[in-house]
Design a protein around this motif. Sequence first.
Motif, PDB file in Angstrom:
ATOM      1  N   UNK A 299      33.760  52.992  51.000  1.00 51.69           N
ATOM      2  CA  UNK A 299      34.203  52.356  52.241  1.00 51.69           C
ATOM      3  C   UNK A 299      35.559  51.709  51.972  1.00 51.69           C
ATOM      4  N   UNK A 300      36.543  52.067  52.768  1.00 54.85           N
ATOM      5  CA  UNK A 300      37.897  51.527  52.626  1.00 54.85           C
ATOM      6  C   UNK A 300      38.158  50.545  53.758  1.00 54.85           C
ATOM      7  N   UNK A 301      38.670  49.369  53.427  1.00 52.75           N
ATOM      8  CA  UNK A 301      39.097  48.409  54.454  1.00 52.75           C
ATOM      9  C   UNK A 301      40.537  48.002  54.145  1.00 52.75           C
ATOM     10  N   UNK A 302      41.416  48.261  55.084  1.00 56.92           N
ATOM     11  CA  UNK A 302      42.832  47.900  54.976  1.00 56.92           C
ATOM     12  C   UNK A 302      43.200  47.071  56.195  1.00 56.92           C
ATOM     13  N   UNK A 303      43.928  45.984  55.984  1.00 55.12           N
ATOM     14  CA  UNK A 303      44.378  45.186  57.118  1.00 55.12           C
ATOM     15  C   UNK A 303      45.491  44.251  56.677  1.00 55.12           C
ATOM     16  N   UNK A 304      46.007  43.499  57.642  1.00 58.80           N
ATOM     17  CA  UNK A 304      47.090  42.563  57.371  1.00 58.80           C
ATOM     18  C   UNK A 304      46.522  41.312  56.702  1.00 58.80           C
ATOM     19  N   UNK A 305      47.227  40.803  55.704  1.00 60.96           N
ATOM     20  CA  UNK A 305      46.672  39.739  54.865  1.00 60.96           C
ATOM     21  C   UNK A 305      47.069  38.352  55.369  1.00 60.96           C
ATOM     22  N   UNK A 417      47.639  44.643  47.009  1.00 62.39           N
ATOM     23  CA  UNK A 417      48.348  43.974  48.107  1.00 62.39           C
ATOM     24  C   UNK A 417      49.801  44.414  48.182  1.00 62.39           C
ATOM     25  N   UNK A 418      50.225  44.807  49.387  1.00 61.25           N
ATOM     26  CA  UNK A 418      51.632  45.078  49.676  1.00 61.25           C
ATOM     27  C   UNK A 418      52.331  43.745  49.905  1.00 61.25           C
ATOM     28  N   UNK A 419      53.508  43.570  49.300  1.00 55.74           N
ATOM     29  CA  UNK A 419      54.241  42.311  49.454  1.00 55.74           C
ATOM     30  C   UNK A 419      55.651  42.566  49.982  1.00 55.74           C
ATOM     31  N   UNK A 420      56.202  41.560  50.636  1.00 62.84           N
ATOM     32  CA  UNK A 420      57.607  41.566  51.038  1.00 62.84           C
ATOM     33  C   UNK A 420      58.242  40.294  50.490  1.00 62.84           C
ATOM     34  N   UNK A 421      59.202  40.461  49.584  1.00 63.33           N
ATOM     35  CA  UNK A 421      59.851  39.334  48.924  1.00 63.33           C
ATOM     36  C   UNK A 421      58.827  38.379  48.313  1.00 63.33           C
ATOM     37  N   UNK A 422      57.760  38.970  47.763  1.00 64.48           N
ATOM     38  CA  UNK A 422      56.732  38.204  47.082  1.00 64.48           C
ATOM     39  C   UNK A 422      55.631  37.675  47.969  1.00 64.48           C
ATOM     40  N   UNK A 423      55.731  37.848  49.282  1.00 66.55           N
ATOM     41  CA  UNK A 423      54.729  37.337  50.215  1.00 66.55           C
ATOM     42  C   UNK A 423      53.735  38.438  50.586  1.00 66.55           C
ATOM     43  N   UNK A 424      52.453  38.126  50.559  1.00 75.47           N
ATOM     44  CA  UNK A 424      51.422  39.105  50.911  1.00 75.47           C
ATOM     45  C   UNK A 424      51.600  39.577  52.346  1.00 75.47           C
ATOM     46  N   UNK A 425      51.496  40.898  52.542  1.00 77.49           N
ATOM     47  CA  UNK A 425      51.601  41.425  53.903  1.00 77.49           C
ATOM     48  C   UNK A 425      50.387  42.256  54.297  1.00 77.49           C
ATOM     49  N   UNK A 426      50.008  43.241  53.488  1.00 72.88           N
ATOM     50  CA  UNK A 426      48.872  44.107  53.813  1.00 72.88           C
ATOM     51  C   UNK A 426      47.988  44.237  52.581  1.00 72.88           C
ATOM     52  N   UNK A 427      46.667  44.092  52.770  1.00 73.91           N
ATOM     53  CA  UNK A 427      45.743  44.275  51.651  1.00 73.91           C
ATOM     54  C   UNK A 427      44.962  45.572  51.820  1.00 73.91           C
ATOM     55  N   UNK A 428      44.563  46.137  50.699  1.00 75.45           N
ATOM     56  CA  UNK A 428      43.716  47.323  50.687  1.00 75.45           C
ATOM     57  C   UNK A 428      42.552  47.065  49.736  1.00 75.45           C
ATOM     58  N   UNK A 429      41.342  47.415  50.178  1.00 69.17           N
ATOM     59  CA  UNK A 429      40.146  47.231  49.348  1.00 69.17           C
ATOM     60  C   UNK A 429      39.295  48.486  49.422  1.00 69.17           C
ATOM     61  N   UNK A 430      38.529  48.733  48.363  1.00 66.66           N
ATOM     62  CA  UNK A 430      37.604  49.874  48.314  1.00 66.66           C
ATOM     63  C   UNK A 430      36.251  49.367  47.852  1.00 66.66           C
ATOM     64  N   UNK A 431      35.180  49.900  48.482  1.00 62.51           N
ATOM     65  CA  UNK A 431      33.847  49.350  48.251  1.00 62.51           C
ATOM     66  C   UNK A 431      32.790  50.447  48.150  1.00 62.51           C
ATOM     67  N   UNK A 432      31.806  50.161  47.313  1.00 59.51           N
ATOM     68  CA  UNK A 432      30.582  50.966  47.251  1.00 59.51           C
ATOM     69  C   UNK A 432      29.436  49.973  47.286  1.00 59.51           C
ATOM     70  N   UNK A 433      28.205  50.449  47.139  1.00 62.25           N
ATOM     71  CA  UNK A 433      27.089  49.515  46.985  1.00 62.25           C
ATOM     72  C   UNK A 433      26.027  50.160  46.132  1.00 62.25           C
ATOM     73  N   UNK A 434      25.002  49.410  45.795  1.00 68.47           N
ATOM     74  CA  UNK A 434      24.097  49.828  44.722  1.00 68.47           C
ATOM     75  C   UNK A 434      23.213  50.981  45.093  1.00 68.47           C
ATOM     76  N   UNK A 435      23.280  51.474  46.338  1.00 74.87           N
ATOM     77  CA  UNK A 435      22.480  52.649  46.705  1.00 74.87           C
ATOM     78  C   UNK A 435      23.270  53.941  46.609  1.00 74.87           C
ATOM     79  N   UNK A 436      24.550  53.822  46.213  1.00 74.36           N
ATOM     80  CA  UNK A 436      25.356  55.031  46.056  1.00 74.36           C
ATOM     81  C   UNK A 436      25.001  55.703  44.750  1.00 74.36           C
ATOM     82  N   UNK A 437      24.756  57.023  44.791  1.00 77.14           N
ATOM     83  CA  UNK A 437      24.383  57.744  43.583  1.00 77.14           C
ATOM     84  C   UNK A 437      25.579  58.149  42.757  1.00 77.14           C
TER      85      UNK A 437
END
Length: 437
Positions: A299-305, A417-437
């Motif tokens: 599961x991928x979740x990307x959004x503005x930070x 995290x994507x940054x602009x002049x050192x400031x966080x702008x967009x984050x990206x995360x990736x997820x699984x869970x314990x039922x994934x084989x």
Amino acid sequence: MKTEVRGNGGSISLQNPSLFNAPRDSITGALKGCLGSLDGACIEKLLLHCASALENNDVTLAQQVMWVLNNVASAVGDTNQRLASWFLRALISRASRFCPTAMNFYGGSMFQRRLMTVTELAGYVDLIPWHRYGFCVSNSAIFKAVEGCRKVHILDFSITHCMQWPTLIDALAKKPDGPPSLRITVLSFRPPVPPLLNVSKEEVGHRLANFAKFRDVPFEFHVKDDHCLSNESLAVQFESLLTQLTRSKLDLREDEALVVNCQNWLRYLSDETKVNTAHGFSLRDAFLDIIKGLNPRITIVVDEDSDLSAPSLSSRITACFNYLWIPFDALETFLPKDSSQRLEYESDIGHKIENIIGFEGFQRIERLESGAKLSQRMQNAGFLSLPFCEDTINEVKSLLDEHASGWGMKREEHMLVLTWKGHNSVFATAWAHDRVG
């Protein structure tokens, strides 16, 4: 006197003789010092004075502060002036709703968005790496997660009209052992936010299918009809949507690797528990619980930070002003002040500012939470963070090399995290869970 505040999004007409005729010596010393100033900290101070006045129903002070803001704001000025002009519009919009006796607002929404062609949308997402960053990280993580799988099914929850998938299709076509079959499912319902496209989802799917055929990738595209009524509130439409996210209604197949992709989308799900579910979950948490039950491989979740969900107007203004200067500043580095591309992109940010500042209750649909808060929410829901590999890091670096030198990238706990002049702008995360084989 009738005064119009004009910008790319249209004009706002205010009829109140005192508003822009407020004498300069009637404004407090703290505000007088800001007259004519373009300093961001001073503009933020003015915005907070105005917010406080509106929250306290002090119409006179609100009018005086708006008069000062009108003297420093400009839709075609520098970064601070342009940002101030959109905040001024949003505050006027709010005042017209909550203080109708003080000022009149004409013409409905300030932001009448036009529909883009597919070519224009491609140029839009290429302008700065705001969207392409999420596409790049997601596609790389998906590519790694489905390694060895012969059939892949992507549930795509996003607002960018499938613009990220040609790159993934191209990458799958180059696999030495041949591409897997790819099935993409999107929803017929989409939050009514920019960018807007002038072709249907079915036409988007047809174009993707043609490209996949050209690249010899077996491909299917489905639009899931969620039976949402457009005259219902966004929360009600999303609640209806959740009932459609079952294995049978999504036609999930045991021989397919399931991928869930959320790009700038989760923020539109209400986080108020009183809105909705029988179990007392917010729509946001209910959605994640449903997704976990579908047992996706990733599961991928990307959004503005940034955290723009505070109930306090002053808190939202502070967070919003100190975050949304980033795209304004980035555009300043390479586009002229009167660039139509720049004005259009900024007006889409203005659409967001108006909703964050100008609306309350179910009408305020922009309820962004920070990457750190989202990560904690995912963990609370039983998801496990997946690290991004070096191939993903290298792909992002190559992408950023195509853009201005101010863009960078850093790793934080659970996030890239994507940054602009050192400031966080967009984050990206990736997820699984314990039922994934």
